[in-house]
Design an enzyme around this catalytic site. Structure first.
Site, PDB file in Angstrom:
ATOM      1  N   HIS A 263       0.838  -1.265  -0.063  1.00  0.00           N
ATOM      2  CA  HIS A 263      -0.034   0.085   0.015  1.00  0.00           C
ATOM      3  C   HIS A 263       0.969   1.326   0.096  1.00  0.00           C
ATOM      4  O   HIS A 263       0.687   2.364  -0.977  1.00  0.00           O
ATOM      5  CB  HIS A 263      -0.915   0.014   1.173  1.00  0.00           C
ATOM      6  N   GLU A 264       1.723   1.138   0.989  1.00  0.00           N
ATOM      7  CA  GLU A 264       2.769   2.391   1.056  1.00  0.00           C
ATOM      8  C   GLU A 264       3.661   2.482  -0.287  1.00  0.00           C
ATOM      9  O   GLU A 264       3.781   3.870  -0.677  1.00  0.00           O
ATOM     10  CB  GLU A 264       3.277   2.482   2.439  1.00  0.00           C
ATOM     11  N   HIS A 267       1.801   4.582  -2.652  1.00  0.00           N
ATOM     12  CA  HIS A 267       1.838   6.085  -2.456  1.00  0.00           C
ATOM     13  C   HIS A 267       3.407   6.640  -2.811  1.00  0.00           C
ATOM     14  O   HIS A 267       3.676   7.701  -3.547  1.00  0.00           O
ATOM     15  CB  HIS A 267       1.782   6.468  -0.812  1.00  0.00           C
ATOM     16  N   GLU A 293      -4.582   8.167  -2.995  1.00  0.00           N
ATOM     17  CA  GLU A 293      -5.087   6.584  -2.461  1.00  0.00           C
ATOM     18  C   GLU A 293      -5.410   6.091  -3.562  1.00  0.00           C
ATOM     19  O   GLU A 293      -5.295   4.630  -3.404  1.00  0.00           O
ATOM     20  CB  GLU A 293      -6.369   6.990  -1.534  1.00  0.00           C
TER      21      GLU A 293
END
Lengths: 497, 497
Positions: A263-264, A267, A293
């Protein structure tokens, strides 16, 4: 007047770059506080951060900037220059309307709120937190009114996090998610299907770290411009030159660190894909939270929770964790829908959005003055029962679970769902244009997807408003069609619907 | 007018605190760059640091500050308040006289100088560095003239690092060191005594790290307010709330990391001993470089290179490094005087100061216009031969070895020797008052020494000018007597003189 444009624009850029550099220095101070700083450093760090915030506010609201902007609005500019002026004007106007003492009161109150919330959550004692929450709601209402007294204050707050899509769009999307996901969640619960659980047990933290580092290598993380560290709450921080990821490890939940790292990573790819030569200007900055997001969710869910990924990656997981499951079992396990899901950050791709809808409805009513703070716990629990079929036993597992309101943040939650919806739309567009990805993911090849996202999303920075960026990238207006199609097909197959 | 004093003083404090907080934020950015930042982050970091420097310069030179200072100079103030006004005035006046574009030219030229110096040193090619050095000398001369056109420019530069002791004192001390140490070094060379070398071989870096961490534990480092990391060049950074040490490890020189860590520990104890409640003001800041270096040298040499310390600590060294030497042999080894010592940072307590005298004489002549840049190499080599009896074969091992001039720093070197001299004077005063320390060091007890240093040095911050601080602490004026007595006795005994 045309002759003066370049000068005024150069002055504007110079001013805006100073602003950005100060903001990025503040970002490093926050990263350090959460990752490196010894506990004793807190009092000094708070003061350093507050000094940088004040300088930033002064630079953003000063008369020189107002003059440059006024001059440039009367001048013919290139589209890129227009975009810069549009973005800077927007931030300048918002900040200029907010009295400095209100900014300081909000900062002080949120600082004081943090330990109160932590204690209330530990004691499951909503009443001790209620007066602070009331004050924060009041301060944010005041803040919204200072920015624009003629509009719905929640709308004004929401635009801090998603300035262009519009609250009506957010509302429409969230209503549609609620209407279509609630029956799907019911069907899953009624299906009688249970998923395998091959990752039970305890797993060494060093092994988990080796695993997530290898995952980052495989996905193509640029270690020359980034780091991975640990922190209490995973986050990403930095710029196109230096994007830093954090994760956390739980011996009993080895896949949490993996999925939060992916997930990160999403980003971070956005930050790293921003153009170097526009660093310090809106053209070198990311397009707010919905788009950010979308990048994290795309990598976390459309890649990291796909069957193809697990076919490719399961041998690596086996090497590090010693779990001998089939790729199919692993895939099923990471996509399990829990029937007793109370905690947002642990939710699957379906129920997650019900957690968001619930928060959106409550915070909007709070800011709008339609809901009293004292009513929050039972409204929360009622909505949990309605949307997810489960009622929390405690407020600690209910309305006290998230830090956002304690931070004085209202209007942020919707961007989580808006981002997931956009992730599906972008993934579908990329898949249609340069896919299908299944075989490439199965082979561990991600370069083409990286390039498509960089070219169609990252490299534009804030050049386009959100809806134009989406149309440029996908050829369509923003829609939840692709997300709903994706979850319907995926969970239909997983749960024999 | 008396009634207005508190207001103006409060305004001054507020302004000065903002200045300090911005400076400390800049300090964190530099620490991070040397310890944590991925290489790719350099372009963004340079811009962030430059933005903070500009803001700092603007805050330090602005008219509001000038007005507060002017108002307060006409008012009766408490001694502590007077000290704050004295320190802030001094910095304000210096900064205000320097044109901003000169500050920027110095910053740019030093940035450009770094890679030129690195390459010149790698290629042993002084000529390629000479034009840059010439430019830096010229810029610093201009800078000194801007601050005070009526004084010796080297004196003005020196006061950037040691504002109170005076260049005449520095000159007197350094001349005395030269006159008394040169014959002592000759006697050591002629003594025929050689010291044992029990630390030859290679030593695992993890073992070395465990050793230096245990040394910090034993010496009383406050991990709740500090960190230890590695960097290319050891340094200390931070505040009374968060003081960070770095070291570096060389497999073949296991004691270098230990002594450099103890040296930096000394710097950190000074930061950590500053009063919390004056953080952000001169009363909560350290008293410049002479006093700072006295703290590092005191711990590094008077403790870390003492016989008592090695009697206490050798079993711990043995545990980690597996070296089974006697405490006496270890003590003799760490105090060995090398007869072929070309490099300042590797020098023992005697020859170290000849390296400083040489640099002091050369940089003073350069800034004074009495020495041409092209003459530096042969003057350097001649002085090495005169003071240390050894002539470098290359400029890489001669006048290109230090980074200071490349950083545009002239007038810094003397503070290394001034600090060593002060360390001996302070250690003697503490030993006379609460010692003798030999038995307590042998027992690993350092609390009394910490307390004495905190009470007599650290807690005062910048309240006293350097010479007053020394007199308050030791009851005597600043003198090299104690240092010369200390080395004469120590090396006399080690080398049977």
């Amino acid at each position: 007047m045309g002759a003066k444009a370049p000068d005024a624009y150069a002055e504007l850029l110079d001013h805006v770059q100073q602003l950005s550099y100060v903001a990025d220095a503040g970002g490093l101070l926050r990263w350090d506080q959460q990752v490196m700083m010894p506990d004793g450093g807190t009092p000094a760090r708070s003061k350093q951060q507050s000094a940088l915030s004040t300088l930033h506010h002064d630079l953003l609201t000063d008369d020189d900037l107002a003059d440059s902007l006024a001059e440039l609005e009367a001048v013919d500019l290139e589209p890129e220059q227009q975009a810069v002026v549009r973005e800077v004007s927007r931030e300048h106007e918002r900040a200029r309307n907010v009295p400095r003492d209100l900014v300081e009161r909000i900062s002080e109150t949120t600082s004081e709120a943090l330990p109160v919330w932590e204690q209330a959550r530990a004691d499951d004692d909503f009443e001790s937190f209620a007066p602070v929450l009331e004050e924060l709601v009041e301060l944010r209402r005041e803040y919204a009114e200072a920015i624009d007294p003629d509009r719905d204050p929640y709308e004004v707050l929401f635009e801090e996090f998603e300035p262009y899509l519009g609250l009506d769009t957010a509302e429409r999307i969230l209503e549609r998610l609620r209407d279509e996901l609630v029956p799907l969640i019911d069907d899953v619960a009624d299906s009688g299907v249970t998923q395998p659980l091959p990752f039970e047990g305890t797993f060494d933290v060093d092994d988990q770290e080796a695993l997530v580092r290898e995952a980052l290598d495989e996905l193509g993380f640029d270690w020359n411009r980034g780091r991975l560290d640990t922190s209490a709450h995973p986050f990403t921080s930095g710029t196109q030159f230096d994007a830093r990821i954090t994760t956390r490890f739980d011996e009993e939940k080895p896949l949490d660190s993996l999925s939060s790292t992916i997930h990160e990573f999403g980003h971070a790819t956005y930050s790293l894909g921003l153009p170097d030569d526009h660093y310090g200007t809106p053209l070198g900055e990311s397009r707010d939270l919905t788009v950010h997001e979308s990048q994290s969710r795309l990598w976390e869910n459309h890649i990291g929770r796909s069957q193809a990924f697990w076919e490719y990656f399961m041998p690596t997981v086996e090497d590090h964790l010693g779990v001998g499951a089939s790729a199919e079992d692993a895939y099923r396990s990471v996509n399990r829908v829990y029937d007793d899901n109370l905690i947002r950050v642990e939710a699957d791709e379906l129920t997650y959005h019900m957690h968001i809808v619930l928060r959106f409805e409550i915070e909007r009513a709070l800011i709008g003055g339609d809901l009293d703070v004292s009513e929050v716990p039972h409204v929360w629990n009622d909505k949990m029962e309605e949307y997810l079929g489960v009622r929390p036993d405690t407020d600690a597992e209910g309305c006290l679970q998230d830090i956002h309101w304690t931070n004085g943040t209202f209007g942020y939650f919707p961007t989580y769902s808006l981002g997931s919806v956009l992730a599906a739309q972008l993934y579908d567009a990329a898949d249609a244009e340069i896919g299908p990805f299944d075989d490439t993911v199965r082979a561990g090849e991600f370069d083409a997807l990286h390039e498509w996202l960089t070219e169609n999303v990252h490299q534009h920075g804030k050049r386009y408003p959100t809806e134009d960026l989406i149309e440029e990238a996908t050829g369509e207006t923003y829609t939840a069609d692709y997300f709903l199609e994706y979850v319907t097909e995926k969970y239909g197959s997983l749960y024999d619907l």
